[in-house]
Structure formats: structure tokens, C-alpha cells
Design a protein around this motif. Structure first.
Motif, short mmCIF file in Angstrom:
data_model
loop_
_atom_site.label_atom_id
_atom_site.label_comp_id
_atom_site.label_asym_id
_atom_site.label_seq_id
_atom_site.Cartn_x
_atom_site.Cartn_y
_atom_site.Cartn_z
N GLU A 240 -5.37 1.77 -4.36
CA GLU A 240 -4.47 2.91 -4.59
C GLU A 240 -3.95 2.89 -6.03
N GLU A 241 -3.64 1.71 -6.54
CA GLU A 241 -3.19 1.58 -7.93
C GLU A 241 -4.28 2.01 -8.90
N ALA A 242 -5.53 1.70 -8.57
CA ALA A 242 -6.64 2.11 -9.43
C ALA A 242 -6.75 3.63 -9.47
N ALA A 243 -6.59 4.28 -8.32
CA ALA A 243 -6.62 5.75 -8.28
C ALA A 243 -5.48 6.33 -9.11
N TYR A 244 -4.31 5.69 -9.04
CA TYR A 244 -3.17 6.15 -9.83
C TYR A 244 -3.43 5.97 -11.32
N SER A 245 -4.00 4.85 -11.69
CA SER A 245 -4.34 4.60 -13.08
C SER A 245 -5.35 5.62 -13.59
N HIS A 246 -6.30 6.00 -12.76
CA HIS A 246 -7.28 7.02 -13.16
C HIS A 246 -6.62 8.38 -13.36
N MET A 247 -5.60 8.68 -12.55
CA MET A 247 -4.86 9.92 -12.74
C MET A 247 -4.21 9.94 -14.13
N TYR B 24 0.83 -1.20 0.00
CA TYR B 24 0.00 0.00 0.00
C TYR B 24 0.87 1.26 0.00
N VAL B 25 1.85 1.30 0.88
CA VAL B 25 2.72 2.47 0.97
C VAL B 25 3.41 2.73 -0.36
N GLY B 26 3.88 1.66 -1.03
CA GLY B 26 4.53 1.83 -2.33
C GLY B 26 3.62 2.46 -3.35
N ALA B 27 2.39 1.95 -3.45
CA ALA B 27 1.44 2.50 -4.42
C ALA B 27 1.02 3.92 -4.04
N HIS B 28 0.82 4.16 -2.76
CA HIS B 28 0.37 5.47 -2.29
C HIS B 28 1.44 6.55 -2.52
N ARG B 29 2.67 6.20 -2.21
CA ARG B 29 3.74 7.20 -2.30
C ARG B 29 4.08 7.57 -3.74
N VAL B 30 4.08 6.61 -4.66
CA VAL B 30 4.38 6.97 -6.04
C VAL B 30 3.28 7.88 -6.58
N ARG B 31 2.04 7.58 -6.27
CA ARG B 31 0.93 8.43 -6.73
C ARG B 31 1.07 9.83 -6.15
N GLY B 32 1.35 9.93 -4.86
CA GLY B 32 1.52 11.24 -4.24
C GLY B 32 2.68 12.02 -4.84
N HIS B 33 3.77 11.32 -5.12
CA HIS B 33 4.93 11.99 -5.71
C HIS B 33 4.60 12.55 -7.09
N VAL B 34 3.97 11.74 -7.92
CA VAL B 34 3.63 12.21 -9.27
C VAL B 34 2.63 13.37 -9.20
N ILE B 35 1.66 13.29 -8.32
CA ILE B 35 0.70 14.39 -8.14
C ILE B 35 1.43 15.67 -7.74
N ASP B 36 2.37 15.57 -6.81
CA ASP B 36 3.13 16.74 -6.36
C ASP B 36 3.95 17.34 -7.50
N VAL B 37 4.59 16.49 -8.31
CA VAL B 37 5.38 16.98 -9.45
C VAL B 37 4.47 17.70 -10.44
N LEU B 38 3.31 17.11 -10.74
CA LEU B 38 2.39 17.75 -11.68
C LEU B 38 1.87 19.08 -11.14
N ALA B 39 1.60 19.14 -9.84
CA ALA B 39 1.09 20.37 -9.23
C ALA B 39 2.13 21.49 -9.27
N ALA B 40 3.40 21.13 -9.29
CA ALA B 40 4.47 22.13 -9.29
C ALA B 40 4.82 22.64 -10.69
N LEU B 41 4.24 22.04 -11.73
CA LEU B 41 4.54 22.49 -13.10
C LEU B 41 3.96 23.87 -13.34
N PRO B 42 4.61 24.64 -14.19
CA PRO B 42 4.03 25.94 -14.55
C PRO B 42 2.64 25.75 -15.16
N VAL B 43 1.75 26.70 -14.92
CA VAL B 43 0.36 26.56 -15.39
C VAL B 43 0.28 26.47 -16.90
#
Length: 195
Positions: free
Chosen positions: A125-132, A59-78
């Protein structure tokens, strides 16, 4: 941070390393305890069973990769276009999986080995990541940045699967992570992007 929390994290960190290298069948609590610098019975204070410990690592593995990618995307210029967001997600995923997280490597390597009951939380968690990723591809298609003949679901699964498989074969002695990221981004851009 309380000592009990630090010990629990130490056990999880050790379990992620052992699970990533020995797989589900080869992961023994004695090995996890030795890696964590503890006696094996101490693990039972924090986790009721081997499978409970492994489920948490997955769970932690799936959760953390999704959170990391979300954070990277949020930090991109608009003004970052949709394809630029996909390429940034590719880089974030690969770097996190291969360089940053023993948890993600363990989760990816063992997804098909563990019983369904152990995978249940990680699978959600993997399903949520796949939906992202689905949303990223749909945005790129709506913006006219993808080839029109693509099956977006198939494309998404192939790309995520290929990136996850890198945990099995990538060797930093033969190819740098920068090279791997650049090659994967070029494959995505030239394979699915509209030219």
C-alpha cells in the motif's frame, strides 16, 4: 453494522492507539484489550495473533492515508495546477497523519520496527502511495513547475519522509497544525518549485 464488526473495529482502533504510543515491542494484547474494554482472549476471535492484529493496523494506516489524499486531489478544481496539487497533497497528508488517524500515526511510527512479514501488506500500500506522489511530481515537472535539476525520486522520498517524521516531533502545544502545514508547503514550493 453487525455487533461483531463493531467489536472488530473497536479492537483495531484500540490497537492503533496502543501501537502508536508504545511501539511494536511495547504493544501487548492485554493493553489493546484494556483500551478496547474487552478481555484479552476475545481478541483471538477476530485476529489469530498479535502480529496479525498489528499487520492489519499497519495496512489500514497506509490504505486510509492514500485514500484520503486521493479524495482531496479528486475534489480540487480542474484548473488546479500541478504544484497546487502537490501542495494540497502535502496538507492532506499532514492533517490525516497528525489529526485524523491513529492508524496512520501507528503505521508511520512502526514501519521500521515490525518484521517484514507483518509489513508486507502495508508495504504494498505504501508503494502505491509513493507512486501516486511520483505521478504528482512528474506532472509538475512536465508542466515546467519544478526546478529542472531535481532528482524526482530523491525529492519525493525526502518530502514524504519529512512529513512522516512529523509524527515523532510535532507538538500542538508549541506549533499549530496550520503553521506546520504552511511551513511545509512553503518549504516544498520554495525548495522544488521553479521561480
Amino acid at each position: 453494522m453487525p455487533k461483531s464488526h463493531r467489536t472488530r473495529e473497536r479492537i483495531l482502533d484500540a490497537a492503533a492507539r496502543v501501537l502508536g504510543s508504545k511501539g511494536y515491542a511495547g504493544t501487548r494484547l492485554q493493553d489493546v484489550a484494556a483500551e478496547a474494554g474487552l478481555q484479552a482472549p476475545a481478541i483471538y476471535y477476530y485476529f489469530g495473533s498479535r502480529d496479525e492484529l498489528i499487520a492489519e493496523v499497519m495496512y489500514v494506516g497506509a490504505h486510509r492515508v492514500r485514500g484520503h489524499v486521493i479524495d482531496v486531489l479528486a475534489a480540487l478544481p480542474v484548473e488546479t495546477d500541478a504544484m497546487g496539487r502537490i501542495l494540497a497533497a502535502v496538507e492532506a497528508h499532514l492533517r490525516y497523519e497528525l489529526l485524523i488517524s491513529d492508524y496512520t500515526t501507528a503505521s508511520v511510527r512502526n514501519a521500521g520496527q515490525v518484521p517484514e512479514s507483518v509489513r508486507e501488506r502495508a508495504a504494498a500500500e505504501e508503494a502505491a502511495y509513493s507512486h501516486m506522489w511520483r505521478d504528482l511530481f512528474e506532472q509538475a515537472q512536465a508542466a515546467g513547475e519544478l526546478r529542472s535539476d531535481l532528482d524526482l525520486n530523491l525529492t519525493r522520498f525526502l518530502i514524504i519522509g519529512a512529513m512522516n517524521w512529523a509524527a515523532e516531533w510535532w507538538d500542538p502545544k508549541h506549533r499549530t497544525l496550520d503553521d506546520l502545514v504552511a511551513s511545509t508547503q512553503a518549504l516544498v514550493l520554495n525548495g522544488v518549485g521553479r521561480h
